[in-house]
Design a protein around this motif. Structure first.
Motif, PDB file in Angstrom:
ATOM      1  N   HIS A   1       0.843  -1.201   0.000  1.00 41.42           N
ATOM      2  CA  HIS A   1       0.000   0.000   0.000  1.00 41.42           C
ATOM      3  C   HIS A   1       0.878   1.250   0.000  1.00 41.42           C
ATOM      4  CE1 HIS A   1      -3.194   2.823   1.060  1.00 41.42           C
ATOM      5  NE2 HIS A   1      -2.406   3.289   2.009  1.00 41.42           N
ATOM      6  N   THR A   2       0.631   2.149  -0.948  1.00 40.96           N
ATOM      7  CA  THR A   2       1.346   3.424  -0.993  1.00 40.96           C
ATOM      8  C   THR A   2       0.588   4.443  -0.157  1.00 40.96           C
ATOM      9  OG1 THR A   2       2.189   2.974  -3.215  1.00 40.96           O
ATOM     10  CG2 THR A   2       2.253   5.256  -2.464  1.00 40.96           C
ATOM     11  N   ASP A   3       1.247   4.942   0.885  1.00 46.76           N
ATOM     12  CA  ASP A   3       0.615   5.896   1.784  1.00 46.76           C
ATOM     13  C   ASP A   3       0.429   7.239   1.079  1.00 46.76           C
ATOM     14  OD1 ASP A   3       0.760   8.093   4.004  1.00 46.76           O
ATOM     15  OD2 ASP A   3       0.278   6.238   5.077  1.00 46.76           O
ATOM     16  N   CYS A   4      -0.762   7.812   1.202  1.00 50.81           N
ATOM     17  CA  CYS A   4      -1.042   9.067   0.495  1.00 50.81           C
ATOM     18  C   CYS A   4      -0.282  10.241   1.110  1.00 50.81           C
ATOM     19  CB  CYS A   4      -2.538   9.349   0.493  1.00 50.81           C
ATOM     20  SG  CYS A   4      -3.274   9.557   2.129  1.00 50.81           S
ATOM     21  N   ASP A   5       0.134  10.132   2.370  1.00 50.80           N
ATOM     22  CA  ASP A   5       0.858  11.220   3.026  1.00 50.80           C
ATOM     23  C   ASP A   5       2.365  11.164   2.783  1.00 50.80           C
ATOM     24  OD1 ASP A   5      -1.328  12.576   4.396  1.00 50.80           O
ATOM     25  OD2 ASP A   5      -1.477  10.759   5.601  1.00 50.80           O
TER      26      ASP A   5
ATOM     27  N   LYS B   1      -1.401   6.007  26.133  1.00 48.75           N
ATOM     28  CA  LYS B   1      -2.202   7.080  25.563  1.00 48.75           C
ATOM     29  C   LYS B   1      -1.394   7.688  24.416  1.00 48.75           C
ATOM     30  CE  LYS B   1      -2.774  10.626  28.306  1.00 48.75           C
ATOM     31  NZ  LYS B   1      -3.328  11.562  29.312  1.00 48.75           N
ATOM     32  N   VAL B   2      -1.996   7.766  23.254  1.00 50.89           N
ATOM     33  CA  VAL B   2      -1.309   8.267  22.062  1.00 50.89           C
ATOM     34  C   VAL B   2      -1.303   9.796  22.061  1.00 50.89           C
ATOM     35  CG1 VAL B   2      -1.482   8.432  19.542  1.00 50.89           C
ATOM     36  CG2 VAL B   2      -1.751   6.215  20.682  1.00 50.89           C
ATOM     37  N   LEU B   3      -0.148  10.381  21.701  1.00 49.45           N
ATOM     38  CA  LEU B   3       0.010  11.831  21.717  1.00 49.45           C
ATOM     39  C   LEU B   3       0.277  12.427  20.341  1.00 49.45           C
ATOM     40  CD1 LEU B   3       2.320  11.973  24.865  1.00 49.45           C
ATOM     41  CD2 LEU B   3      -0.166  12.303  24.795  1.00 49.45           C
ATOM     42  N   GLY B   4       0.877  11.669  19.456  1.00 47.60           N
ATOM     43  CA  GLY B   4       1.210  12.187  18.128  1.00 47.60           C
ATOM     44  C   GLY B   4       1.963  11.138  17.338  1.00 47.60           C
ATOM     45  N   VAL B   5       2.449  11.536  16.178  1.00 50.26           N
ATOM     46  CA  VAL B   5       3.158  10.574  15.328  1.00 50.26           C
ATOM     47  C   VAL B   5       4.131  11.304  14.414  1.00 50.26           C
ATOM     48  CG1 VAL B   5       1.437  10.596  13.450  1.00 50.26           C
ATOM     49  CG2 VAL B   5       2.804   8.514  13.870  1.00 50.26           C
ATOM     50  N   LEU B   6       5.245  10.629  14.112  1.00 51.60           N
ATOM     51  CA  LEU B   6       6.282  11.115  13.200  1.00 51.60           C
ATOM     52  C   LEU B   6       6.317  10.195  11.991  1.00 51.60           C
ATOM     53  CD1 LEU B   6       8.841  12.995  12.752  1.00 51.60           C
ATOM     54  CD2 LEU B   6      10.150  11.183  13.888  1.00 51.60           C
TER      55      LEU B   6
ATOM     56  N   PHE C   1       6.395  15.517   5.915  1.00 45.27           N
ATOM     57  CA  PHE C   1       5.959  16.713   6.654  1.00 45.27           C
ATOM     58  C   PHE C   1       7.149  17.518   7.210  1.00 45.27           C
ATOM     59  CE2 PHE C   1       2.730  13.324   7.519  1.00 45.27           C
ATOM     60  CZ  PHE C   1       1.753  13.794   6.679  1.00 45.27           C
ATOM     61  N   ASN C   2       8.296  17.442   6.518  1.00 45.24           N
ATOM     62  CA  ASN C   2       9.500  18.179   6.945  1.00 45.24           C
ATOM     63  C   ASN C   2       9.922  17.835   8.373  1.00 45.24           C
ATOM     64  OD1 ASN C   2       9.779  19.687   4.497  1.00 45.24           O
ATOM     65  ND2 ASN C   2       8.076  20.993   5.175  1.00 45.24           N
TER      66      ASN C   2
END
Length: 290
Positions: free
Chosen positions: A107-111, A140-145, A207-208
Motif C-alpha cells: 500500500h502506498t501511503d497518500c501522506d 495514551k497516544v500523543l502524536g506521530v512522526l 511533513f518536513n
C-alpha cells in the motif's frame, strides 16, 4: 486482561526468544492475539515493549516466526545493537509496537508516497519509568512522526504509559513540546542518524520532520489495524509473515494454532540459560558531523 512472558534460549545469543502467554496460560502471538485496544472508548492502546530505554539490543516482534516471539535482529549473521550516536545512549524512549497493526508493503501511503515497512506500527513511550523487555503496557497516544526508512513508510507513534505520573498532563503532541522541551527534536535527530554508523545515509521524513497530532496518529493506527485485519482474512499477501495464532482464528482456518501446536513451538526451543557476552563496541560513542 493480563499477559506474561517466558524466556527461552540464552540472552545475548542467536537462540534467545521471549514468548507470550495469556491469563489462561495459553501461548499466544503478541502480533496477532493481544488486542490493539486496552480501552477502545478512551483510545487507550496496548504496547509491546521490545526495547527498554537506554538499552541497545535491537529486539523486535519476529513477524516471520511461529508465535511471533521477541528476538534480537540479526545483520550479516551477528546480533544487531543500535550504536550510541553522540549525544544519545541507546534508545531514548521505551520502544515497541502496537499489536494487531501492520504497515502494508503493498500500500502506498497518500501522506508519504511510500509503501509500508511490513511490520507492526512502532511506538516511542516517553514516560519516566524504564520498562521491562517484553512488558505489555497501556498507552495514551500523543502524536506521530512519519519517517521514511530506505524508501519505506515507518510511522513512529509518540505515546505515554497511562500509569505514568505525567500522563494526566500529556494529552497531545503540543503538551510534549511544552512540558518536555527538546525531547521531540532529539527524537527526530535520533531517527535521522541512528543508521549512519552502519554505513547508511540519514533517514528522511514526511511533513518536513514535523510531528502530527493525536487525532492524526489515532487515524494512522486505525488504518494499520485495517491492513492487519485484511492480512488475517487473507485479503492481502502475507509477505512471508507468520499469521498463525491461537485466539483470533477458528479451528480449520489456515492461521489457527491449537494450544498443543503452540506449546510444541516453544518446546522446540532450548530452556533459558546463561547470557552471552555483549560486544565492547556497544558501549562506545559514535561521533560524526551533521
Amino acid at each position: 486482561m493480563s499477559f506474561s512472558t517466558e524466556e527461552r534460549g540464552n540472552p545475548n545469543t542467536l537462540s534467545y526468544r521471549v514468548f507470550y502467554k495469556n491469563s489462561d496460560g495459553m501461548y499466544i502471538s503478541p502480533f496477532h492475539d493481544i488486542p490493539m485496544y486496552a480501552d477502545e472508548a478512551q483510545n487507550i492502546f496496548h504496547m509491546v515493549v521490545e526495547v527498554p530505554r537506554w538499552t541497545n539490543a535491537k529486539m523486535e516482534i519476529a513477524t516471520k516466526d511461529p508465535l511471533n516471539p521477541l528476538k534480537q535482529d540479526v545483520k550479516k549473521g551477528n546480533l544487531r545493537y543500535v550504536a550510541n550516536v553522540f549525544p544519545h545512549k541507546g534508545y531514548i524512549w521505551n520502544y515497541g509496537a502496537i499489536p494487531q497493526t501492520w504497515e502494508d508493503p503493498g500500500h502506498t501511503d497518500c501522506d508519504t508516497a511510500c509503501c509500508g515497512d511490513n511490520d507492526p506500527i512502532d511506538v516511542c513511550e516517553i514516560g519516566s519509568k524504564i520498562c521491562v523487555r517484553g512488558e505489555i503496557i497501556k498507552v495514551k497516544v500523543l502524536g506521530v512522526l512519519a519517517m521514511i526508512d530506505e524508501g519505506e513508510t515507518d510511522w513512529k507513534v509518540i505515546a505515554i504509559n497511562v500509569d505514568d505520573p505525567e500522563a494526566k498532563d500529556l494529552n497531545d503532541i503540543s503538551d510534549v513540546q511544552r512540558l518536555k522541551p527538546g525531547y521531540l527534536e532529539a527524537t527526530v535527530d535520533w531517527f535521522r542518524r541512528y543508521k549512519v554508523p552502519d554505513g547508511k545515509p540519514e533517514n528522511q521524513f514526511a511533513f518536513n520532520g514535523e510531528f502530527k497530532d493525536k487525532d492524526f496518529a489515532i487515524k494512522t493506527i486505525k488504518s494499520t489495524h485495517n491492513f492487519w485485519k485484511a492480512l488475517l482474512s487473507q485479503q492481502t499477501n502475507t509477505e512471508c509473515l507468520s499469521c498463525k495464532n491461537t485466539c483470533m482464528s477458528k479451528p480449520g482456518s489456515p492461521f489457527y494454532f491449537s494450544p498443543d501446536e503452540a506449546k510444541a513451538v516453544v518446546d522446540g526451543t532450548s530452556p533459558c540459560g546463561d547470557p552471552g557476552s555483549i560486544p565492547d563496541l556497544v558501549d562506545k560513542w559514535f561521533y560524526y558531523e551533521k
